[in-house]
Write an enzyme that holds these catalytic residues in place. Structure first.
Site, PDB file in Angstrom:
ATOM      1  N   ASP A   9     -12.121  -1.261   5.150  1.00 55.15           N
ATOM      2  CA  ASP A   9     -11.432  -1.248   3.620  1.00 55.15           C
ATOM      3  C   ASP A   9     -11.349   0.726   3.994  1.00 55.15           C
ATOM      4  OD1 ASP A   9     -13.324   1.043   1.396  1.00 55.15           O
ATOM      5  OD2 ASP A   9     -14.504   0.001   3.411  1.00 55.15           O
ATOM      6  N   CYS A  30       7.124  -7.501  12.331  1.00 53.45           N
ATOM      7  CA  CYS A  30       6.322  -7.207  10.748  1.00 53.45           C
ATOM      8  C   CYS A  30       6.853  -8.922   9.973  1.00 53.45           C
ATOM      9  CB  CYS A  30       5.882  -6.574   9.883  1.00 53.45           C
ATOM     10  SG  CYS A  30       5.323  -6.841   8.829  1.00 53.45           S
ATOM     11  N   CYS A  63       6.078  -9.532   6.855  1.00 54.80           N
ATOM     12  CA  CYS A  63       6.396  -8.570   5.296  1.00 54.80           C
ATOM     13  C   CYS A  63       7.847  -8.821   4.481  1.00 54.80           C
ATOM     14  CB  CYS A  63       5.186  -6.901   5.225  1.00 54.80           C
ATOM     15  SG  CYS A  63       6.944  -6.087   5.381  1.00 54.80           S
ATOM     16  N   HIS A 106       4.290  -3.215   3.183  1.00 56.86           N
ATOM     17  CA  HIS A 106       5.236  -3.509   4.380  1.00 56.86           C
ATOM     18  C   HIS A 106       3.211  -3.058   5.058  1.00 56.86           C
ATOM     19  CE1 HIS A 106       5.398  -3.421   8.570  1.00 56.86           C
ATOM     20  NE2 HIS A 106       5.402  -1.687   8.463  1.00 56.86           N
ATOM     21  N   ASP A 128     -17.167  -0.590  -4.719  1.00 53.63           N
ATOM     22  CA  ASP A 128     -18.559   0.610  -4.201  1.00 53.63           C
ATOM     23  C   ASP A 128     -19.856   0.638  -6.071  1.00 53.63           C
ATOM     24  OD1 ASP A 128     -17.453   1.775  -6.243  1.00 53.63           O
ATOM     25  OD2 ASP A 128     -16.098   3.210  -4.137  1.00 53.63           O
ATOM     26  N   CYS A 158       9.894  -5.988   5.760  1.00 52.87           N
ATOM     27  CA  CYS A 158      10.683  -6.153   6.650  1.00 52.87           C
ATOM     28  C   CYS A 158      11.830  -7.621   6.623  1.00 52.87           C
ATOM     29  CB  CYS A 158       9.973  -6.220   8.091  1.00 52.87           C
ATOM     30  SG  CYS A 158       8.674  -4.679   8.399  1.00 52.87           S
TER      31      CYS A 158
END
Length: 377
Positions: free
Chosen positions: A269, A307, A309, A338, A95, A312
């Site tokens: 974002d 999920c 991930c 997660h 940024d 999980c």
């Protein structure tokens, strides 16, 4: 001019008009629409760059203001640039420091030349101009760098919004001319103008005349209601070229992401997923939950069966409840993993739905399952 990043539209959904694309960058190609994790201090909190890359992250953000203060842009340049410094294999974006102009409003003074404000670490006075912002970003070395702008508060008077927008345009041109690495770093212009349609249109048109590699929509998520934010985004994108990437800054809530995709936004974002994870809040396919609640103390099921991930696959809600309640760092790490993967997968699924010409169905199904209320969490 030829930009070091290019954008290719790969499909437009027949049902919704939403689009998929590929952003070609010096550090690899990434699919859009995408969610970009925020690595403020050259790190996404509690998650390694290697893990981010493996979980499908495309572009990662770093914060110009914070890296300017520590460790300093010269250190990062000596390391070989931000990717080598933090060992991230994919493309990155910095940024401009413009959001700090907004968030540090109590200690800053804006002039035509730039912004003077107080160092949040030691109280020293700092000066950031469009040229200085680009100079710092050149040294950091991200693939995409942002124009220096003023993110104004909401609401703002028309007089203030117009004066600020005009100055943002002058700063955009100055920053573009100051880019020392046009062959390797692409600048995005930022559309401002508050919630005034003619100002947003004018700003977008003038930025397009300057020919940036892509265009960001700024000045949202600053306290306005959801309908106003949607209106700001719609007004801004109406005057942007179809063949350039569009980046909505600071948005990470599920419903906002899906709404953005509907309006042909390619990149979003937000610090939201890791920020709320630190307080025990988790995004799931049935909506947000606070894992600290007593109801999860003996819940030995997986956090979210939909999920994929690491968290999980390996840990129960009961274990996450325990870690959150005793404030163990491992719990924050698991919950951050997660939430980040959840949003990356949300965008993967959205891209697939667009390719299959069913994005509206997908969007409506997700929102219905998550039981969003009128506040739109």
């Amino acid at each position: 001019m030829k930009h070091p990043i290019t954008f290719e539209i790969t499909h437009i959904c027949k049902q919704s008009g939403a689009r998929t694309g590929i952003l070609h960058t010096p550090h690899g190609n990434v699919e859009t629409p995408m969610f970009m994790p925020v690595g403020t201090q050259a790190t996404v909190k509690f998650i390694s760059p290697e893990e981010l890359y493996e979980m499908g992250s495309g572009i990662i953000l770093a914060n110009t203001y914070h890296l300017w203060l520590r460790p300093g842009e010269d250190i990062i340049k000596k390391a070989g640039g931000i990717q080598k410094f933090m060992n991230y294999k994919g493309p990155m974006l910095t940024d401009s420091g413009g959001f700090q102009v907004f968030s540090l409003s109590d200690t800053r003074t804006i002039s035509e030349e730039g912004v003077t404000f107080k160092n949040t670490l030691n109280g020293d006075m700092l000066f950031l101009s469009p040229e200085k912002s680009i100079q710092i970003q050149n040294a950091i070395g991200a693939d995409i760098i942002m124009s220096f702008d003023e993110c104004i508060p909401y609401p703002a008077t028309r007089e203030y919004a117009e004066a600020s927008m005009q100055r943002t345009l002058r700063w955009a041109l100055r920053g573009k001319e100051a880019n020392l690495n046009p062959e390797s770093q692409s600048i995005f212009g930022i559309v401002q103008g508050g919630d005034y349609e003619d100002l947003r249109h004018y700003c977008a048109e003038k930025l397009v005349e300057m020919d940036f590699a892509g265009y960001a929509i700024g000045g949202t998520s600053v306290g306005e209601d959801k309908q106003t934010m949607k209106h700001m985004v719609q007004m801004s994108q109406e005057k942007l070229p179809l063949d350039k990437p569009r980046y909505l800054m600071g948005v990470g809530a599920v419903n906002d992401l899906l709404e953005a995709i509907s309006m042909n936004i390619d990149m979003c974002d937000c610090v939201l997923p890791t920020r709320i994870a630190r307080h025990g809040t988790l995004m799931t396919s049935e909506g947000r939950i606070n894992i600290k609640k007593p109801i999860f103390k003996e819940d030995f099921t997986t956090l979210d069966s939909k999920c994929d991930c690491y968290t999980c696959k390996n840990y129960s809600r009961a274990y996450l409840n325990h870690l959150a309640r005793v404030q163990e760092g491992f719990g924050t790490r698991l919950m951050s993993i997660h939430n980040i993967r959840f949003l990356i997968k949300l965008m993967e699924d959205a891209r697939q739905a667009i390719k299959e010409d069913r994005f509206l169905d997908y969007k409506n199904e997700v929102l219905a399952n998550m039981k969003f209320d009128e506040r739109g969490f």
